[in-house]
Design a protein around this motif. Structure first.
Motif, PDB file in Angstrom:
ATOM      1  N   HIS A 135       0.847  -1.190   0.000  1.00  0.00           N
ATOM      2  CA  HIS A 135       0.000   0.000   0.000  1.00  0.00           C
ATOM      3  C   HIS A 135       0.882   1.240   0.000  1.00  0.00           C
ATOM      4  N   LEU A 136       0.580   2.173  -0.891  1.00  0.00           N
ATOM      5  CA  LEU A 136       1.333   3.419  -1.014  1.00  0.00           C
ATOM      6  C   LEU A 136       0.433   4.591  -0.669  1.00  0.00           C
ATOM      7  N   ALA A 137       0.958   5.539   0.114  1.00  0.00           N
ATOM      8  CA  ALA A 137       0.260   6.785   0.431  1.00  0.00           C
ATOM      9  C   ALA A 137       0.929   7.928  -0.317  1.00  0.00           C
ATOM     10  N   ALA A 154      -8.216   9.251  12.344  1.00  0.00           N
ATOM     11  CA  ALA A 154      -9.637   9.272  11.993  1.00  0.00           C
ATOM     12  C   ALA A 154      -9.877   9.536  10.513  1.00  0.00           C
ATOM     13  N   VAL A 155      -8.949  10.246   9.848  1.00  0.00           N
ATOM     14  CA  VAL A 155      -9.151  10.539   8.428  1.00  0.00           C
ATOM     15  C   VAL A 155      -8.518   9.496   7.513  1.00  0.00           C
ATOM     16  N   GLY A 156      -7.944   8.432   8.106  1.00  0.00           N
ATOM     17  CA  GLY A 156      -7.390   7.357   7.291  1.00  0.00           C
ATOM     18  C   GLY A 156      -5.883   7.278   7.264  1.00  0.00           C
ATOM     19  N   LEU A 157      -5.217   8.242   7.927  1.00  0.00           N
ATOM     20  CA  LEU A 157      -3.753   8.216   8.015  1.00  0.00           C
ATOM     21  C   LEU A 157      -3.369   7.391   9.243  1.00  0.00           C
ATOM     22  N   LYS A 158      -3.489   6.080   9.091  1.00  0.00           N
ATOM     23  CA  LYS A 158      -3.374   5.163  10.224  1.00  0.00           C
ATOM     24  C   LYS A 158      -1.923   4.754  10.474  1.00  0.00           C
ATOM     25  N   ASP A 159      -1.635   4.447  11.720  1.00  0.00           N
ATOM     26  CA  ASP A 159      -0.283   4.066  12.112  1.00  0.00           C
ATOM     27  C   ASP A 159       0.158   2.791  11.403  1.00  0.00           C
ATOM     28  N   ASP A 160       1.421   2.776  10.959  1.00  0.00           N
ATOM     29  CA  ASP A 160       2.071   1.573  10.424  1.00  0.00           C
ATOM     30  C   ASP A 160       1.235   0.882   9.348  1.00  0.00           C
ATOM     31  N   ALA A 161       0.664   1.668   8.431  1.00  0.00           N
ATOM     32  CA  ALA A 161      -0.282   1.121   7.458  1.00  0.00           C
ATOM     33  C   ALA A 161       0.255   1.021   6.032  1.00  0.00           C
ATOM     34  N   PHE A 162       1.376   1.697   5.729  1.00  0.00           N
ATOM     35  CA  PHE A 162       1.806   1.818   4.342  1.00  0.00           C
ATOM     36  C   PHE A 162       3.254   1.351   4.161  1.00  0.00           C
ATOM     37  N   GLU A 163       3.469   0.576   3.100  1.00  0.00           N
ATOM     38  CA  GLU A 163       4.842   0.161   2.760  1.00  0.00           C
ATOM     39  C   GLU A 163       5.625   1.285   2.084  1.00  0.00           C
ATOM     40  N   HIS A 164       4.910   2.203   1.440  1.00  0.00           N
ATOM     41  CA  HIS A 164       5.553   3.310   0.722  1.00  0.00           C
ATOM     42  C   HIS A 164       4.792   4.600   0.986  1.00  0.00           C
ATOM     43  N   VAL A 165       5.531   5.691   1.173  1.00  0.00           N
ATOM     44  CA  VAL A 165       4.946   7.022   1.310  1.00  0.00           C
ATOM     45  C   VAL A 165       5.699   7.941   0.355  1.00  0.00           C
ATOM     46  N   ILE A 166       4.956   8.674  -0.484  1.00  0.00           N
ATOM     47  CA  ILE A 166       5.583   9.625  -1.388  1.00  0.00           C
ATOM     48  C   ILE A 166       5.008  11.007  -1.132  1.00  0.00           C
ATOM     49  N   MET A 167       5.810  12.031  -1.424  1.00  0.00           N
ATOM     50  CA  MET A 167       5.329  13.402  -1.220  1.00  0.00           C
ATOM     51  C   MET A 167       6.062  14.374  -2.130  1.00  0.00           C
ATOM     52  N   ALA A 225       3.978   4.986   7.984  1.00  0.00           N
ATOM     53  CA  ALA A 225       4.799   3.981   7.306  1.00  0.00           C
ATOM     54  C   ALA A 225       5.030   2.769   8.209  1.00  0.00           C
ATOM     55  N   LYS A 226       5.044   1.603   7.608  1.00  0.00           N
ATOM     56  CA  LYS A 226       5.404   0.401   8.347  1.00  0.00           C
ATOM     57  C   LYS A 226       6.904   0.411   8.639  1.00  0.00           C
ATOM     58  N   PRO A 227       7.361  -0.295   9.674  1.00  0.00           N
ATOM     59  CA  PRO A 227       8.800  -0.414   9.893  1.00  0.00           C
ATOM     60  C   PRO A 227       9.480  -0.948   8.635  1.00  0.00           C
ATOM     61  N   GLY A 228      10.537  -0.281   8.215  1.00  0.00           N
ATOM     62  CA  GLY A 228      11.208  -0.664   6.978  1.00  0.00           C
ATOM     63  C   GLY A 228      10.572  -0.081   5.741  1.00  0.00           C
ATOM     64  N   GLY A 229       9.485   0.704   5.904  1.00  0.00           N
ATOM     65  CA  GLY A 229       8.822   1.326   4.764  1.00  0.00           C
ATOM     66  C   GLY A 229       9.661   2.438   4.162  1.00  0.00           C
ATOM     67  N   GLN A 230       9.440   2.704   2.883  1.00  0.00           N
ATOM     68  CA  GLN A 230      10.237   3.693   2.159  1.00  0.00           C
ATOM     69  C   GLN A 230       9.497   5.015   2.016  1.00  0.00           C
ATOM     70  N   LEU A 231      10.195   6.104   2.332  1.00  0.00           N
ATOM     71  CA  LEU A 231       9.744   7.460   2.063  1.00  0.00           C
ATOM     72  C   LEU A 231      10.462   7.957   0.824  1.00  0.00           C
ATOM     73  N   SER A 232       9.720   8.569  -0.104  1.00  0.00           N
ATOM     74  CA  SER A 232      10.314   9.195  -1.285  1.00  0.00           C
ATOM     75  C   SER A 232       9.742  10.597  -1.413  1.00  0.00           C
ATOM     76  N   LEU A 233      10.616  11.559  -1.711  1.00  0.00           N
ATOM     77  CA  LEU A 233      10.132  12.928  -1.878  1.00  0.00           C
ATOM     78  C   LEU A 233      11.002  13.679  -2.864  1.00  0.00           C
TER      79      LEU A 233
END
Length: 264
Positions: free
Chosen positions: A54-56, A123-136, A175-183
């Motif tokens: 799952h990517l945010a 509450a708006v869906g930005l849940k803890d430890d939920a995403f393998e990837h986060v981009i911004m 992000a899940k532990p070990g998840g990747q942030l890209s920006l």
């Protein structure tokens, strides 16, 4: 971007723009709000082609980077988080285009302020430890850009105080532990990004993007891993144009059209 068509309604002109050589399309405002282009495609290219889960996409706008990631990587589920109701509506309209039918069951769109904290964030869906990837692709122009009469465009472009701390704090929480942030950002923000990553993200890899050989960098591409303690790496630069040509270099053209991963 590979092509576009336009129409005009009572409020403003909008276009339907093709990306990834027709791999997907985007409905965007013209003359109002933020329009996506190369930055979004470079951001999407930082997601590995082998990615799963799952990517945010934080501050997704009309959804260019998130849709590009989904277009490139068929194993990803993508959630677009966007505060502006107008831009979120463009993302919804993009998703129902016939050109995007193959993506529709893997994309969700959520109106949410990515700087929320605690229970309000969850509450708006930005849940803890939920995403393998986060981009911004956060706003990174000077605060003076807020003087534009276009409020939506100002919010999309102008960087408020503490932006990277607030956005990267949320990225770490979801992000899940070990998840990747890209920006993607401007080089002037490198110190703020490193400070915000702090002990949240490690293994930073930073690639400067130069218009041409010998010219100063205009962007930096950053990847980092949640919980990593690996050292920071400054990578070889990415050069957009060769010589005096305005055409993209072969490497940038391939990234822009979703034909390969950001090199690792």
């Amino acid at each position: 971007m590979t092509g576009s068509s336009a129409r005009e309604d009572d409020q403003f002109v909008e276009t339907i723009d093709a990306f990834h050589r027709g791999g997907f399309a985007l409905v965007q405002p013209k003359g109002r709000g933020h329009r996506a282009g190369m930055d979004a495609m470079l951001l999407a290219a930082m997601v590995p082609g082998s990615a799963k889960g799952h990517l945010a996409d934080l501050g997704a706008g009309a959804g260019a980077a998130g849709l590009a990631a989904a277009s490139r990587v068929g194993t990803l589920r993508v959630t677009l988080f966007e505060r502006s109701a107008m831009m979120a509506d463009f993302a919804r309209r993009s998703l129902i285009l016939e050109q995007n039918r193959h993506l529709q069951d893997r994309i969700d769109i959520v109106e949410a302020d990515v700087t929320l904290t605690g229970r309000a964030r969850v509450a708006v869906g930005l849940k803890d430890d939920a995403f393998e990837h986060v981009i911004m692709n956060p706003p990174f122009n000077p605060e003076a850009d807020r003087q534009t009469p276009d409020r939506i465009k100002a919010e999309a472009h102008a960087m408020p105080t503490g932006l990277f701390e607030n956005w990267i704090r949320t990225a770490c929480a979801i992000a899940k532990p070990g998840g990747q942030l890209s920006l993607i950002a401007r080089p002037v923000s490198i110190g703020d990004i490193i400070a915000a990553c702090g002990r949240r993200f490690g293994g930073l890899q930073i690639t400067p993007v130069h218009p041409r050989v010998g010219e100063p960098a205009i962007r930096i591409l950053v990847t980092a891993i949640k919980g990593s303690r690996a050292s920071l790496i400054l990578r070889s630069p990415l050069v957009m144009h060769e010589g005096e040509s305005h055409a993209f270099s072969p490497a940038v053209d391939a990234l822009n059209n979703g034909l390969c991963d950001y090199p690792r």
